[in-house]
Design an enzyme around this catalytic site. Structure first.
Site, mmCIF file in Angstrom:
data_model
loop_
_atom_site.group_PDB
_atom_site.id
_atom_site.type_symbol
_atom_site.label_atom_id
_atom_site.label_comp_id
_atom_site.label_asym_id
_atom_site.label_seq_id
_atom_site.Cartn_x
_atom_site.Cartn_y
_atom_site.Cartn_z
ATOM 1 N N GLY A 137 -92.573 71.297 -46.327
ATOM 2 C CA GLY A 137 -93.358 69.452 -46.032
ATOM 3 C C GLY A 137 -94.144 69.265 -46.671
ATOM 4 O O GLY A 137 -94.816 69.999 -47.666
ATOM 5 N N LYS A 208 -85.751 78.235 -46.686
ATOM 6 C CA LYS A 208 -87.540 78.152 -46.642
ATOM 7 C C LYS A 208 -87.925 79.768 -46.351
ATOM 8 O O LYS A 208 -89.395 79.898 -47.416
ATOM 9 C CB LYS A 208 -88.431 77.598 -45.641
ATOM 10 C CG LYS A 208 -87.622 75.811 -46.028
ATOM 11 C CD LYS A 208 -87.581 74.727 -44.517
ATOM 12 C CE LYS A 208 -87.530 74.235 -44.622
ATOM 13 N NZ LYS A 208 -87.272 72.805 -43.439
ATOM 14 N N GLY A 306 -91.011 64.558 -43.630
ATOM 15 C CA GLY A 306 -91.745 62.791 -43.970
ATOM 16 C C GLY A 306 -91.828 62.469 -45.592
ATOM 17 O O GLY A 306 -91.899 63.399 -45.777
HETATM 18 N N1 LIG Z 1 -86.608 64.557 -45.936
HETATM 19 C C1 LIG Z 1 -87.794 65.476 -46.184
HETATM 20 O O1 LIG Z 1 -88.724 64.974 -45.058
HETATM 21 C C2 LIG Z 1 -88.291 66.588 -46.410
HETATM 22 C C3 LIG Z 1 -89.225 67.768 -46.344
HETATM 23 C C4 LIG Z 1 -88.869 68.539 -47.436
HETATM 24 C C5 LIG Z 1 -88.044 68.507 -48.785
HETATM 25 N N2 LIG Z 1 -86.839 67.885 -48.187
HETATM 26 C C6 LIG Z 1 -86.068 67.967 -49.557
HETATM 27 O O2 LIG Z 1 -85.844 66.604 -50.713
HETATM 28 C C7 LIG Z 1 -84.630 66.369 -51.129
HETATM 29 C C8 LIG Z 1 -84.721 65.344 -50.853
HETATM 30 O O3 LIG Z 1 -84.576 64.767 -49.833
HETATM 31 P P1 LIG Z 1 -83.899 63.552 -49.141
HETATM 32 O O4 LIG Z 1 -84.473 63.842 -46.857
HETATM 33 O O5 LIG Z 1 -85.295 62.592 -49.865
HETATM 34 O O6 LIG Z 1 -83.536 63.458 -49.445
HETATM 35 P P2 LIG Z 1 -82.251 61.852 -48.959
HETATM 36 O O7 LIG Z 1 -83.069 60.560 -48.239
HETATM 37 O O8 LIG Z 1 -81.193 61.352 -48.434
HETATM 38 O O9 LIG Z 1 -82.109 61.215 -50.605
HETATM 39 C C9 LIG Z 1 -81.199 61.549 -51.567
HETATM 40 C C10 LIG Z 1 -81.194 61.113 -53.132
HETATM 41 O O10 LIG Z 1 -80.788 61.612 -54.001
HETATM 42 C C11 LIG Z 1 -79.334 60.789 -54.374
HETATM 43 N N3 LIG Z 1 -78.542 61.342 -54.293
HETATM 44 C C12 LIG Z 1 -77.928 62.287 -53.785
HETATM 45 N N4 LIG Z 1 -76.657 62.883 -53.657
HETATM 46 C C13 LIG Z 1 -76.905 62.062 -55.717
HETATM 47 C C14 LIG Z 1 -75.935 62.685 -56.054
HETATM 48 N N5 LIG Z 1 -75.171 63.232 -56.399
HETATM 49 N N6 LIG Z 1 -76.333 62.309 -57.651
HETATM 50 C C15 LIG Z 1 -77.182 61.549 -57.813
HETATM 51 N N7 LIG Z 1 -78.183 61.140 -56.325
HETATM 52 C C16 LIG Z 1 -77.843 61.260 -55.612
HETATM 53 C C17 LIG Z 1 -79.410 59.916 -52.994
HETATM 54 O O11 LIG Z 1 -78.886 58.563 -54.059
HETATM 55 P P3 LIG Z 1 -78.551 57.059 -53.060
HETATM 56 O O12 LIG Z 1 -79.900 56.705 -51.898
HETATM 57 O O13 LIG Z 1 -77.944 55.724 -54.298
HETATM 58 O O14 LIG Z 1 -77.671 57.441 -52.376
HETATM 59 C C18 LIG Z 1 -80.794 59.570 -52.805
HETATM 60 O O15 LIG Z 1 -81.554 58.213 -53.460
HETATM 61 C C19 LIG Z 1 -83.700 67.616 -50.664
HETATM 62 O O16 LIG Z 1 -83.922 68.771 -51.047
HETATM 63 C C20 LIG Z 1 -84.685 67.947 -49.221
HETATM 64 O O17 LIG Z 1 -84.131 69.293 -48.494
HETATM 65 C C21 LIG Z 1 -86.886 66.714 -47.895
#
Ligand SMILES: NC(=O)c1ccc[n+]([C@@H]2O[C@H](COP(=O)([O-])OP(=O)(O)OC[C@H]3O[C@@H](n4cnc5c(N)ncnc54)[C@H](OP(=O)(O)O)[C@@H]3O)[C@@H](O)[C@H]2O)c1
Length: 442
Positions: A137, A208, A306
């Site tokens: 992150g 990772k 986050g």
């Molecule tokens: N969260 C973290 O702290 C974090 C840290 C490092 C890396 N990541 C990576 O960052 C990425 C996003 O994570 P996040 O935590 O932000 O996820 P999240 O909160 O679940 O958000 C995912 C987003 O993608 C959209 N989405 C999901 N499936 C989809 C599909 N089939 N077609 C179109 N849109 C779709 C969702 O749409 P809706 O809003 O309409 O449901 C949502 O807006 C992932 O690869 C995760 O591994 C996250």
């Protein structure tokens, strides 16, 4: 600084994924920092247009299809923040690269599985593929490896790369509560997903690690080569015994360099000596320890997840593109790495755990019937395999049990030899269930 920012190339972003990270990024573009001065948003995409969101997206063009957004002529940089190793994330990233557009993503699953092919596609179309946010992150570890350490030979990279597992182990250690109870709490508090499998199985940390190892050792990411073991089997008895021995239990992700490149990649619960920098990384924090020559040992710690920390890393990648940086990330830190990438690095099945490995000391916990002579039979069996015991703990019987856990640590040995001995424990009628084995790390 003002002039430096105004000299940068303005970039039009297409953002697919408006969840935690996407929302954080939109906040930075709308804020007053450097990103707000060089980036505009041409369009956004997510699963559900009508969903209520913390950020206002009403002024951005909406795309039902992230692939159409990725290839749109008004998009200079496609930012993929949807997640998933295949499906729309992969299709959209491929479409952007085919169209010669640079991609910034936080998607470790996609890169760990398909990073080599995507990097090749980026190179073929003169596009950049950036993913600082995919590992740890907010900790800029990819930058540290490829830029700050570019003149070093890196011998090992290890770390705590999954905040959910680290939170669970820390809470189990602090409160003496069982894995399942603490996991349920973590889900309530938002530290664990409704489906925690990717986290607690070690797969997320494995994604990772495959990426870190590829950068550190100039290889291709090879998730299938990572030996994975999760934290589900760890009990409060293990955490307490580890403490008694002067160790903490962490889900350690570790990659070492061998003669031909990456020698070993593993994610597994490990006893970390209390003086090791990782032993003090508690709660949802992440840490990465890099052993390099001539710099020595570096430890980076911070928030691995986050909205703010992750968007910070995505924004840094976008700013690098605005600076015109074209050095490929997977090329590694430079001349120390082998040029060749293993064939089929994107495919294959998961590595067999513990098949190879250097000499190590190990922690073994097994449950035995509470009757005389059992311990002697176990020590005899280990001795017949030329395995020496370093310490032996017999815990007091736990409530409701006519059996006791016994815990031992070994002198340095090969894990394959230890496993061969443990396989014979099954033939000792007083041994109940299977033994838990964890390496000790100094
Ligand atoms: N969260 C973290 O702290 C974090 C840290 C490092 C890396 N990541 C990576 O960052 C990425 C996003 O994570 P996040 O935590 O932000 O996820 P999240 O909160 O679940 O958000 C995912 C987003 O993608 C959209 N989405 C999901 N499936 C989809 C599909 N089939 N077609 C179109 N849109 C779709 C969702 O749409 P809706 O809003 O309409 O449901 C949502 O807006 C992932 O690869 C995760 O591994 C996250």
């Amino acid at each position: 600084v003002e002039r430096a920012v105004s000299d940068l190339k303005p970039l039009r972003l297409g953002i697919a994924g408006l969840g935690t990270v996407g929302g954080g990024l939109i906040g930075l573009v709308a804020g007053s920092g450097p990103l707000s001065r060089i980036a505009t948003i041409s369009g956004v995409s997510a699963r559900s247009r009508g969903r209520s969101r913390e950020v206002d997206i009403s002024s951005f063009a909406w795309f039902d299809d992230p692939v159409a957004l990725a290839a749109h002529p008004d998009v200079d940089v496609f930012v993929e923040l949807m997640g998933g190793s295949d499906g729309p994330a992969r299709l959209a990233v491929e479409a952007a690269l085919r169209a010669g557009k640079s991609v910034v993503t936080a998607n470790k699953a996609l890169l760990a599985e398909h990073g080599a092919a995507l990097q090749a596609q980026a190179a073929a179309h003169g596009a950049q593929l950036r993913w600082e946010a995919a590992v740890a992150g907010g900790i800029p570890v990819v930058k540290a490896l490829r830029e700050g350490l570019s003149a070093n030979a890196i011998s090992a990279v290890c770390g705590v790369l999954n905040g959910t597992c680290n939170y669970i182990l820390t809470e189990m250690d602090r409160t003496g509560r069982a894995f399942g109870d603490v996991l349920a709490d973590a889900q309530r508090l938002g530290y664990a997903e409704a489906d925690p499998t990717l986290d607690v199985s070690g797969a997320d940390a494995g994604h990772k690690l495959a990426l870190l190892a590829a950068v550190a050792f100039s290889g291709a990411p090879d998730f299938g080569a990572v030996c994975l073991e999760g934290i589900e089997a760890i009990t409060p008895t293990d955490l307490e015994s580890a403490r008694f021995l002067g160790y903490r239990i962490k889900l350690l992700a570790k990659a070492t360099r061998g003669a031909g490149g990456i020698a070993l990649q593993s994610v597994r619960p490990t006893l970390i000596h209390q003086d090791h920098p990782i032993a003090r990384i508690d709660g949802p924090l992440n840490a990465v320890v890099i052993d390099a020559e001539p710099v020595g040992r570096l430890t980076l710690t911070g928030r691995g997840a986050g909205a703010g920390p992750t968007a910070s890393a995505v924004a840094a990648d976008i700013l690098d593109l605005a600076h015109g940086d074209t050095r490929p990330v997977f090329a590694g830190p430079g001349s120390y790495g082998p040029d060749s990438w293993p064939a089929g690095a994107d495919a294959g099945t998961q590595a067999e755990p513990h098949s190879t490995g250097p000499l190590s000391r190990f922690y073994v916990r097994l449950r035995v019937a509470d009757r005389p002579g059992v311990i002697a039979r176990i020590t005899d069996l280990l001795a017949r395999h030329q395995l020496s015991i370093e310490s032996f703990l017999q815990k007091p019987p736990e409530a409701m049990a006519d059996s006791v856990p016994i815990i031992l640590t070994t002198q340095p040995c090969h894990e394959t030899d230890l496993r061969a001995a443990i396989a014979e424990f099954a033939g000792v009628d007083a041994v109940i269930g299977t033994a838990l084995v964890m390496p000790l790390e100094l």
